[in-house]
Design an enzyme around this catalytic site. Structure first.
Site, mmCIF file in Angstrom:
data_model
loop_
_atom_site.group_PDB
_atom_site.id
_atom_site.type_symbol
_atom_site.label_atom_id
_atom_site.label_comp_id
_atom_site.label_asym_id
_atom_site.label_seq_id
_atom_site.Cartn_x
_atom_site.Cartn_y
_atom_site.Cartn_z
ATOM 1 N N GLU A 18 33.544 38.867 33.963
ATOM 2 C CA GLU A 18 33.530 37.398 34.140
ATOM 3 C C GLU A 18 32.107 36.892 34.264
ATOM 4 O O GLU A 18 31.778 35.797 33.795
ATOM 5 C CB GLU A 18 34.379 37.013 35.362
ATOM 6 C CG GLU A 18 35.867 37.203 35.083
ATOM 7 C CD GLU A 18 36.717 37.487 36.304
ATOM 8 O OE1 GLU A 18 36.254 37.305 37.440
ATOM 9 O OE2 GLU A 18 37.881 37.915 36.107
ATOM 10 N N GLY B 134 41.654 43.098 41.545
ATOM 11 C CA GLY B 134 41.401 41.658 41.638
ATOM 12 C C GLY B 134 42.555 40.952 42.315
ATOM 13 O O GLY B 134 42.690 40.963 43.541
ATOM 14 N N GLY B 135 43.435 40.337 41.515
ATOM 15 C CA GLY B 135 44.538 39.517 42.021
ATOM 16 C C GLY B 135 45.309 40.159 43.167
ATOM 17 O O GLY B 135 45.603 39.502 44.179
ATOM 18 N N SER C 282 44.465 44.619 36.308
ATOM 19 C CA SER C 282 45.890 44.448 36.616
ATOM 20 C C SER C 282 46.481 45.636 37.375
ATOM 21 O O SER C 282 47.615 46.045 37.112
ATOM 22 C CB SER C 282 46.685 44.155 35.336
ATOM 23 O OG SER C 282 46.259 42.924 34.780
ATOM 24 N N GLY D 58 43.325 40.500 34.958
ATOM 25 C CA GLY D 58 44.080 39.284 35.255
ATOM 26 C C GLY D 58 45.183 38.976 34.251
ATOM 27 O O GLY D 58 45.735 37.873 34.263
ATOM 28 N N ASN E 197 38.386 42.766 44.833
ATOM 29 C CA ASN E 197 37.518 41.677 44.359
ATOM 30 C C ASN E 197 38.281 40.359 44.510
ATOM 31 O O ASN E 197 39.168 40.067 43.715
ATOM 32 C CB ASN E 197 37.154 41.944 42.885
ATOM 33 C CG ASN E 197 36.370 40.798 42.277
ATOM 34 O OD1 ASN E 197 35.877 39.919 42.972
ATOM 35 N ND2 ASN E 197 36.248 40.816 40.950
ATOM 36 N N TRP E 198 37.910 39.603 45.526
ATOM 37 C CA TRP E 198 38.639 38.357 45.795
ATOM 38 C C TRP E 198 38.291 37.250 44.808
ATOM 39 O O TRP E 198 38.955 36.210 44.787
ATOM 40 C CB TRP E 198 38.337 37.868 47.210
ATOM 41 C CG TRP E 198 38.858 38.738 48.310
ATOM 42 C CD1 TRP E 198 39.431 39.984 48.197
ATOM 43 C CD2 TRP E 198 38.863 38.429 49.707
ATOM 44 N NE1 TRP E 198 39.775 40.452 49.439
ATOM 45 C CE2 TRP E 198 39.447 39.522 50.386
ATOM 46 C CE3 TRP E 198 38.424 37.333 50.460
ATOM 47 C CZ2 TRP E 198 39.598 39.546 51.766
ATOM 48 C CZ3 TRP E 198 38.574 37.362 51.834
ATOM 49 C CH2 TRP E 198 39.162 38.460 52.486
ATOM 50 N N LYS E 199 37.240 37.431 44.067
ATOM 51 C CA LYS E 199 36.750 36.392 43.131
ATOM 52 C C LYS E 199 36.565 35.068 43.872
ATOM 53 O O LYS E 199 36.312 35.070 45.083
ATOM 54 C CB LYS E 199 37.702 36.253 41.939
ATOM 55 C CG LYS E 199 38.075 37.596 41.326
ATOM 56 C CD LYS E 199 38.649 37.459 39.957
ATOM 57 C CE LYS E 199 39.259 38.782 39.543
ATOM 58 N NZ LYS E 199 39.491 38.867 38.126
ATOM 59 N N GLU F 41 36.642 48.642 33.439
ATOM 60 C CA GLU F 41 37.561 47.512 33.467
ATOM 61 C C GLU F 41 37.710 46.946 32.058
ATOM 62 O O GLU F 41 36.901 46.093 31.640
ATOM 63 C CB GLU F 41 37.014 46.411 34.383
ATOM 64 C CG GLU F 41 36.848 46.815 35.823
ATOM 65 C CD GLU F 41 36.951 45.604 36.746
ATOM 66 O OE1 GLU F 41 37.809 45.623 37.628
ATOM 67 O OE2 GLU F 41 36.209 44.630 36.551
ATOM 68 N N HIS G 33 30.368 42.528 36.240
ATOM 69 C CA HIS G 33 31.778 42.170 36.006
ATOM 70 C C HIS G 33 31.872 41.354 34.723
ATOM 71 O O HIS G 33 31.008 40.520 34.429
ATOM 72 C CB HIS G 33 32.312 41.372 37.195
ATOM 73 C CG HIS G 33 33.798 41.241 37.189
ATOM 74 N ND1 HIS G 33 34.453 40.360 36.357
ATOM 75 C CD2 HIS G 33 34.760 41.903 37.879
ATOM 76 C CE1 HIS G 33 35.756 40.491 36.555
ATOM 77 N NE2 HIS G 33 35.975 41.412 37.471
#
Ligand code: PEP
Length: 251
Positions: free
Chosen positions: A98, A235-236, A214, A174, A9-11, A168, A96
């Site tokens: 977010e 993600g990151g 993470s 994150g 997930n590049w966000k 998640e 998600h």
């Protein structure tokens, strides 16, 4: 055994050139490995066409990060499921934390998004997970139960069988804090028990449930080895080609 999945997930990151560079780096690295897992990358909307073109080489599939709850028409700024389908997008992250938090996406909206996705051949990667206060007050099972039931249990068995879930925990996204392997295994088993009650054991066993929060090349092997953990939503760490491919190798 189910083939594991690693989704990136590049966000809302990277400019176009950086995104294209990342895709090219991924292909260079993936060319040299024989993976047991399926790889999905989820770039921002404007990069989907570019990524879709590269996906023709067969190293990964393409997912979107969002989808409209509406079919078509006067919904400025929205991207519909049929548009995604027409661009060879096969998956979409829905629910998600977010989007639940910053865009007030509630169960009703998420249900509509799931329906749109399935009507247009897009596989939802449906995210659930509790916040830190919810875990600390031992409400995590209750919260996840509600999210799974309200978001997905209106589906009939054939529709549900297409869905991928991602557990998640919000406190792990994150933050550099990962759920312990035992916590992940416990929640995955719980989600599977809910699915079993609603759709039966066979469907429950076949459902893909990813872990997200993470995830890195340092912790992925242990997390992915847990019973019922079918891979990861990353993600990151999905923004660095080498790190992401390392994670894919561990699945
Ligand atoms: C995510 O956003 O889905 C996620 C898991 O992020 P991170 O890996 O950065 O915690």
């Amino acid at each position: 055994m189910r083939k594991k999945i690693v989704a990136g997930n590049w966000k809302m990151n990277l400019c176009f050139e950086e995104a294209e560079e990342l895709v090219e780096e991924l292909i260079d690295l993936l060319e040299d490995v024989e993976l047991k897992s399926e790889v999905i990358i989820c770039p921002p909307f404007p990069y989907l066409e570019m990524a879709s073109d590269y996906a023709q080489e067969g190293f990964f599939k393409i997912g979107a990060q969002n989808i409209s709850p509406f079919e078509a028409g006067a919904y400025t700024g929205e991207v519909s499921a049929s548009m995604l389908d027409s661009m060879e997008v096969s998956h979409c992250i829905i629910g998600h934390s977010e989007r639940r938090k910053y865009f007030n996406e509630d169960d009703k909206m998420l249900t509509a998004k799931v329906n749109q996705a399935l009507e247009h051949n897009i596989i939802p990667i449906f995210c659930v997970g509790e916040s830190l206060p919810e875990r600390e007050s031992e409400k995590h099972f209750e919260v996840v139960r509600r999210q799974v039931r309200h978001g997905l249990f209106h589906l009939d068995t054939d529709e549900f069988a297409k869905v991928i879930l991602a557990y998640e925990p919000v406190w792990a996204i994150g933050t550099g804090i990962t759920a312990t392997p035992a916590q992940a295994a416990e929640m995955h088993a719980y989600i599977r028990s809910l699915i079993s009650e609603r759709y039966g054991e066979e469907v429950s066993k076949a459902t893909m449930i990813l872990y997200g929060g993470s995830c890195t090349s340092k912790n992925a092997a242990e997390l992915f080895a847990q019973p019922g953990v079918d891979g990861g939503l990353v993600g990151g760490a999905s923004l660095k080609a080498e790190e992401f491919v390392e994670i894919c190798k561990l699945a």
